[in-house]
Motif scaffolding. Structure first.
Motif, PDB file in Angstrom:
ATOM      1  N   GLU A 112       5.355  17.738 -35.894  1.00 61.54           N
ATOM      2  CA  GLU A 112       5.426  16.430 -35.275  1.00 61.54           C
ATOM      3  C   GLU A 112       4.023  15.921 -34.988  1.00 61.54           C
ATOM      4  O   GLU A 112       3.060  16.681 -34.915  1.00 61.54           O
ATOM      5  N   GLU A 113       3.924  14.615 -34.821  1.00 58.90           N
ATOM      6  CA  GLU A 113       2.661  14.049 -34.364  1.00 58.90           C
ATOM      7  C   GLU A 113       2.414  14.482 -32.927  1.00 58.90           C
ATOM      8  O   GLU A 113       3.331  14.491 -32.099  1.00 58.90           O
ATOM      9  N   GLU A 114       1.207  14.873 -32.571  1.00 62.08           N
ATOM     10  CA  GLU A 114       0.872  15.352 -31.250  1.00 62.08           C
ATOM     11  C   GLU A 114       0.777  14.166 -30.277  1.00 62.08           C
ATOM     12  O   GLU A 114       0.404  13.069 -30.649  1.00 62.08           O
ATOM     13  N   THR A 115       1.119  14.470 -29.004  1.00 60.36           N
ATOM     14  CA  THR A 115       1.035  13.438 -27.975  1.00 60.36           C
ATOM     15  C   THR A 115       0.182  13.946 -26.823  1.00 60.36           C
ATOM     16  O   THR A 115       0.143  15.152 -26.540  1.00 60.36           O
ATOM     17  N   SER A 116      -0.488  13.041 -26.148  1.00 56.94           N
ATOM     18  CA  SER A 116      -1.285  13.382 -24.966  1.00 56.94           C
ATOM     19  C   SER A 116      -0.854  12.479 -23.819  1.00 56.94           C
ATOM     20  O   SER A 116      -0.333  11.388 -24.037  1.00 56.94           O
ATOM     21  N   LYS A 117      -1.074  12.971 -22.553  1.00 56.94           N
ATOM     22  CA  LYS A 117      -0.689  12.217 -21.364  1.00 56.94           C
ATOM     23  C   LYS A 117      -1.947  11.718 -20.665  1.00 56.94           C
ATOM     24  O   LYS A 117      -2.803  12.511 -20.272  1.00 56.94           O
ATOM     25  N   THR A 118      -2.027  10.403 -20.499  1.00 55.34           N
ATOM     26  CA  THR A 118      -3.159   9.783 -19.816  1.00 55.34           C
ATOM     27  C   THR A 118      -2.726   9.377 -18.407  1.00 55.34           C
ATOM     28  O   THR A 118      -1.849   8.520 -18.243  1.00 55.34           O
ATOM     29  N   SER A 119      -3.282  10.004 -17.386  1.00 60.91           N
ATOM     30  CA  SER A 119      -2.894   9.744 -16.000  1.00 60.91           C
ATOM     31  C   SER A 119      -3.346   8.359 -15.549  1.00 60.91           C
ATOM     32  O   SER A 119      -4.448   7.907 -15.875  1.00 60.91           O
ATOM     33  N   LEU A 120      -2.480   7.701 -14.763  1.00 61.01           N
ATOM     34  CA  LEU A 120      -2.792   6.381 -14.209  1.00 61.01           C
ATOM     35  C   LEU A 120      -3.191   6.463 -12.741  1.00 61.01           C
ATOM     36  O   LEU A 120      -3.263   5.444 -12.045  1.00 61.01           O
ATOM     37  N   LEU A 121      -3.442   7.692 -12.233  1.00 62.38           N
ATOM     38  CA  LEU A 121      -3.710   7.894 -10.814  1.00 62.38           C
ATOM     39  C   LEU A 121      -4.931   7.116 -10.345  1.00 62.38           C
ATOM     40  O   LEU A 121      -4.919   6.486  -9.280  1.00 62.38           O
ATOM     41  N   ILE A 122      -5.990   7.124 -11.148  1.00 60.78           N
ATOM     42  CA  ILE A 122      -7.214   6.444 -10.739  1.00 60.78           C
ATOM     43  C   ILE A 122      -7.005   4.945 -10.578  1.00 60.78           C
ATOM     44  O   ILE A 122      -7.633   4.292  -9.733  1.00 60.78           O
ATOM     45  N   TRP A 123      -6.060   4.381 -11.381  1.00 57.89           N
ATOM     46  CA  TRP A 123      -5.801   2.942 -11.313  1.00 57.89           C
ATOM     47  C   TRP A 123      -4.930   2.580 -10.104  1.00 57.89           C
ATOM     48  O   TRP A 123      -4.758   1.402  -9.803  1.00 57.89           O
ATOM     49  N   LEU A 124      -4.385   3.602  -9.422  1.00 53.09           N
ATOM     50  CA  LEU A 124      -3.600   3.355  -8.207  1.00 53.09           C
ATOM     51  C   LEU A 124      -4.417   3.596  -6.946  1.00 53.09           C
ATOM     52  O   LEU A 124      -4.226   2.910  -5.930  1.00 53.09           O
ATOM     53  N   LEU A 125      -5.311   4.572  -6.982  1.00 53.49           N
ATOM     54  CA  LEU A 125      -6.095   4.898  -5.792  1.00 53.49           C
ATOM     55  C   LEU A 125      -7.036   3.764  -5.402  1.00 53.49           C
ATOM     56  O   LEU A 125      -7.217   3.466  -4.208  1.00 53.49           O
ATOM     57  N   SER A 141       0.831  -1.209   0.000  1.00 51.41           N
ATOM     58  CA  SER A 141       0.000   0.000   0.000  1.00 51.41           C
ATOM     59  C   SER A 141       0.864   1.257   0.000  1.00 51.41           C
ATOM     60  O   SER A 141       0.541   2.249  -0.664  1.00 51.41           O
ATOM     61  N   LEU A 142       1.980   1.242   0.763  1.00 55.36           N
ATOM     62  CA  LEU A 142       2.863   2.412   0.782  1.00 55.36           C
ATOM     63  C   LEU A 142       3.549   2.624  -0.574  1.00 55.36           C
ATOM     64  O   LEU A 142       3.715   3.757  -1.035  1.00 55.36           O
ATOM     65  N   ILE A 143       3.973   1.517  -1.219  1.00 49.53           N
ATOM     66  CA  ILE A 143       4.595   1.650  -2.542  1.00 49.53           C
ATOM     67  C   ILE A 143       3.616   2.246  -3.543  1.00 49.53           C
ATOM     68  O   ILE A 143       3.963   3.145  -4.325  1.00 49.53           O
ATOM     69  N   LEU A 144       2.379   1.751  -3.524  1.00 48.47           N
ATOM     70  CA  LEU A 144       1.365   2.299  -4.428  1.00 48.47           C
ATOM     71  C   LEU A 144       1.061   3.753  -4.089  1.00 48.47           C
ATOM     72  O   LEU A 144       0.804   4.577  -4.984  1.00 48.47           O
ATOM     73  N   PHE A 145       1.103   4.092  -2.809  1.00 54.39           N
ATOM     74  CA  PHE A 145       0.871   5.480  -2.389  1.00 54.39           C
ATOM     75  C   PHE A 145       1.961   6.402  -2.920  1.00 54.39           C
ATOM     76  O   PHE A 145       1.685   7.520  -3.386  1.00 54.39           O
ATOM     77  N   VAL A 146       3.225   5.934  -2.859  1.00 53.29           N
ATOM     78  CA  VAL A 146       4.345   6.723  -3.403  1.00 53.29           C
ATOM     79  C   VAL A 146       4.182   6.929  -4.904  1.00 53.29           C
ATOM     80  O   VAL A 146       4.383   8.026  -5.429  1.00 53.29           O
ATOM     81  N   LEU A 147       3.811   5.848  -5.619  1.00 55.17           N
ATOM     82  CA  LEU A 147       3.601   5.977  -7.069  1.00 55.17           C
ATOM     83  C   LEU A 147       2.469   6.945  -7.380  1.00 55.17           C
ATOM     84  O   LEU A 147       2.535   7.715  -8.344  1.00 55.17           O
ATOM     85  N   ALA A 148       1.421   6.927  -6.544  1.00 53.72           N
ATOM     86  CA  ALA A 148       0.305   7.843  -6.772  1.00 53.72           C
ATOM     87  C   ALA A 148       0.732   9.290  -6.602  1.00 53.72           C
ATOM     88  O   ALA A 148       0.293  10.176  -7.349  1.00 53.72           O
ATOM     89  N   LEU A 149       1.613   9.550  -5.594  1.00 53.80           N
ATOM     90  CA  LEU A 149       2.107  10.906  -5.399  1.00 53.80           C
ATOM     91  C   LEU A 149       2.943  11.376  -6.599  1.00 53.80           C
ATOM     92  O   LEU A 149       2.950  12.559  -6.946  1.00 53.80           O
ATOM     93  N   LEU A 150       3.654  10.449  -7.226  1.00 52.24           N
ATOM     94  CA  LEU A 150       4.475  10.806  -8.397  1.00 52.24           C
ATOM     95  C   LEU A 150       3.620  11.059  -9.636  1.00 52.24           C
ATOM     96  O   LEU A 150       4.114  11.562 -10.649  1.00 52.24           O
ATOM     97  N   ASN A 151       2.330  10.693  -9.587  1.00 50.21           N
ATOM     98  CA  ASN A 151       1.375  10.905 -10.694  1.00 50.21           C
ATOM     99  C   ASN A 151       1.899  10.319 -12.016  1.00 50.21           C
ATOM    100  O   ASN A 151       2.243  11.051 -12.949  1.00 50.21           O
ATOM    101  N   PRO A 152       1.956   8.999 -12.139  1.00 54.49           N
ATOM    102  CA  PRO A 152       2.434   8.391 -13.397  1.00 54.49           C
ATOM    103  C   PRO A 152       1.434   8.614 -14.529  1.00 54.49           C
ATOM    104  O   PRO A 152       0.227   8.744 -14.297  1.00 54.49           O
ATOM    105  N   PHE A 153       1.958   8.641 -15.744  1.00 55.21           N
ATOM    106  CA  PHE A 153       1.105   8.820 -16.927  1.00 55.21           C
ATOM    107  C   PHE A 153       1.673   8.014 -18.087  1.00 55.21           C
ATOM    108  O   PHE A 153       2.841   7.620 -18.089  1.00 55.21           O
TER     109      PHE A 153
END
Length: 584
Positions: free
Chosen positions: A550-563, A67-79
């Motif tokens: 260039e081809e455009e890029t978008s960032k999809t947050s993974l926060l919801i999948w960690l919470l 749970s703490l590892i997932l909490f740390v990853l959530a704070l880093l806001n992966p995308f």
């Protein structure tokens, strides 16, 4: 994948603190006591599952660490980065020509492109999409579509039409959808030259998806046959497009499928071979088949209608002797008759003349060489021919012409001189050469008798058949009014039409028949010469958009999948702690 809040990376120390705490927590030493000595037997079941016992003992530690590892990853806001097409809209031009059927491992270039298109749908991100298929008449499959389901359905509906790609026509259609809107145009083809793509528009970016660069091919490029007495005389050309020698098996069959001759041949690297056969049995239809291991099967077979070389040819007495000698060299039955007798023979033989008044007044074909109703004008240029089957065995590029006659407005032009018509074909199949033979050096070239042979073969076949068509070709044909139906060689029904001007050839190459209650005539659908050769595949990008190259890029947050997992782990920890007792 990336992280947008690396400033919280220091929180990774939290699971380490928990782990250190468990290392230094108070430990108990097992001590045997006499009054509990029989407990050992009661614990055998637990010792039989040491891993389960270990998990039960340290369950709380593992849950807290996870749970703490997932909490740390959530704070880093992966995308996760996802690519999007550049521009405000997208246009896909899809090549549906026959060469798209080439491919390796039973996967064609066309199928590969369809899979690529399906993967690109997710990159549209709501942008409107227009899909255009190539051909003589380009078609808009979908227009300004944004619904993914409709786009996938349109992709599935795409099919190879066997026509020439006619890329400029499809590009012209695409230009109508661009305007001032920044557009990404994807071209799904096998090979294209960069110079064919317009790049002057700053609102357009080209992305070309080509074929595999390692495709190999051997093809039947030309095939024709004529009857001479009791024998059929075929002429066939083969081409090896690979850089290695190929062993091939060539076979010729009649309309019943019986093999008349079979021969093993060796084609050298990039070799073009012309082959003739003699004394084959008389047949109305001749099929050639090439057995070879290559990556393109559509050009390994070809069908031709056998022209009746012994049919009578009548030449106007006023025609130049070089014309007479040219037809006589073909070993045909040639008659030289006065001009005033041509009308009486108009329905019995092929006529060679310069009398324009005979056009459209006979049931037999006419070859017009020169005109008796106009005056020739001087020209000074060389001949430029089209991709017409009439020039399959004869190249007119070195022929010099001194003067030509005015052209017919409603006839199809198949060869030009300095942009002016030189050879035309009427709607009923007549061939018109708009020059006197004596005003050219054509008889001095080997192409002259070959051209006469091609004309004879085409016109004589036209008396008993409709001739040869390209896939999906629309052309007015000479048939009496009535209900006509088109059937394949296996008697499969294809389509029907009433007006001869409504005739449209089938899509797939092969032998077909038009039938009515009173009459039937065969005809052939043949691959265009351009579709009997494949080129090395090309993929590239060309041009840049004004706002983004260039081809455009978008960032999809993974926060919801960690919470959600963190919340679930906290609930499990609470339950484990409750069962053990909070005092412990």
């Amino acid at each position: 994948m990336g992280f947008s809040n690396l400033v919280f990376l220091w929180t990774a120390i939290l699971p380490i603190i928990v782990l250190i705490y468990y290392f230094f927590r108070k430990k108990y030493k097992d001590q045997h006591v006499s009054s509990t000595i029989f407990w050992a037997e009661a614990m055998q079941e637990t010792k039989a599952s040491p891993y389960l016992k270990h998990l039960q003992k340290n369950m709380l530690l593992y849950l807290q660490l996870l749970s703490l590892i997932l909490f740390v990853l959530a704070l880093l806001n992966p995308f996760v980065k996802s690519t999007e097409m550049s521009g405000e809209q997208a246009i896909w031009i899809v090549d549906t020509s026959a060469t798209m059927l080439a491919g390796k491992d039973n996967t064609t270039t066309f199928d590969q492109h369809k899979e690529t298109m399906k993967s690109l749908v997710s990159e549209l991100s709501g942008r409107p999409l227009t899909i255009i298929s190539t051909g003589d008449e380009p078609k808009t499959i979908v227009r300004q579509e944004t619904e993914s389901a409709a786009i996938h359905k349109a992709i599935d509906s795409l099919e190879v039409t066997y026509e020439e790609e006619q890329l400029p026509k499809a590009i012209d259609m695409a230009q109508a959808f661009i305007g001032d809107t920044s557009t990404s145009i994807y071209l799904f083809t096998d090979a294209v030259d960069r110079g064919e793509l317009p790049i002057e528009n700053e609102h357009v970016k080209w992305i070309v998806k080509g074929a595999n660069k390692e495709l190999e091919n051997a093809a039947i490029t030309r095939f024709a046959a004529t009857a001479n007495g009791e024998h059929t005389l075929p002429l066939i050309q083969l081409k090896n497009e690979t850089k290695r020698e190929l062993n091939v098996q060539l076979s010729l069959s009649n309309e019943a499928g019986e093999v008349l001759i079979e021969e093993q041949l060796a084609l050298g690297s990039e070799e073009e071979l012309t082959k003739t056969f003699e004394e084959l049995p008389i047949t109305a239809v001749l099929s050639a088949n090439l057995q070879v291991e290559d990556d393109y099967e559509s050009d390994n077979s070809m069908v031709t209608l056998v022209g009746n070389g012994m049919s009578q040819i009548v030449i106007d007495q006023q025609m130049h002797q070089l014309v007479q000698k040219g037809f006589q060299s073909l070993d045909t039955d040639v008659k030289i008759v006065p001009s005033n007798q041509l009308v009486s023979m108009a329905n019995e033989a092929m006529i060679i003349t310069n009398q324009t008044e005979l056009l459209g007044k006979t049931n037999t074909p006419i070859m017009l060489i020169g005109r008796n109703d106009e005056t020739a004008v001087e020209v000074n240029n060389l001949v430029d021919v089209s991709e017409d089957p009439l020039f399959a065995f004869s190249s007119l590029e070195d022929v010099y012409v001194n003067s030509i006659y005015p052209s017919f407005d409603d006839y199809e032009t198949i060869a030009t001189i300095g942009g002016k018509p030189f050879i035309q074909r009427s709607s009923s199949g007549d061939i018109i050469v708009l020059a006197d033979i004596q005003s050219t050096d054509w008889p001095l070239h080997p192409s002259f008798p070959l051209f006469l042979w091609s004309v004879q073969n085409e016109l004589m076949a036209g008396t008993t058949s409709l001739g040869t068509f390209s896939p999906n070709e629309s052309r007015a044909i000479s048939l009496i009014p009535g209900d006509w139906s088109i059937y394949a060689s296996n008697d499969e029904y294809i389509s029907s039409f009433e007006n001869a001007r409504q005739f449209k050839a089938p899509t797939e190459p092969g032998l077909y028949t038009v039938k009515s209650q009173e009459e039937e005539k065969p005809f052939i659908v043949q691959l265009p010469a351009q579709e009997r050769s494949i080129q090395e595949g090309t993929s590239f990008e060309l041009g840049t958009l004004e706002n983004s190259g260039e081809e455009e890029t978008s960032k999809t947050s993974l926060l919801i999948w960690l919470l959600l997992p963190i919340l679930l782990l906290l609930v499990i920890e609470w339950e484990v702690q409750r069962r053990r007792g909070f005092a412990n």
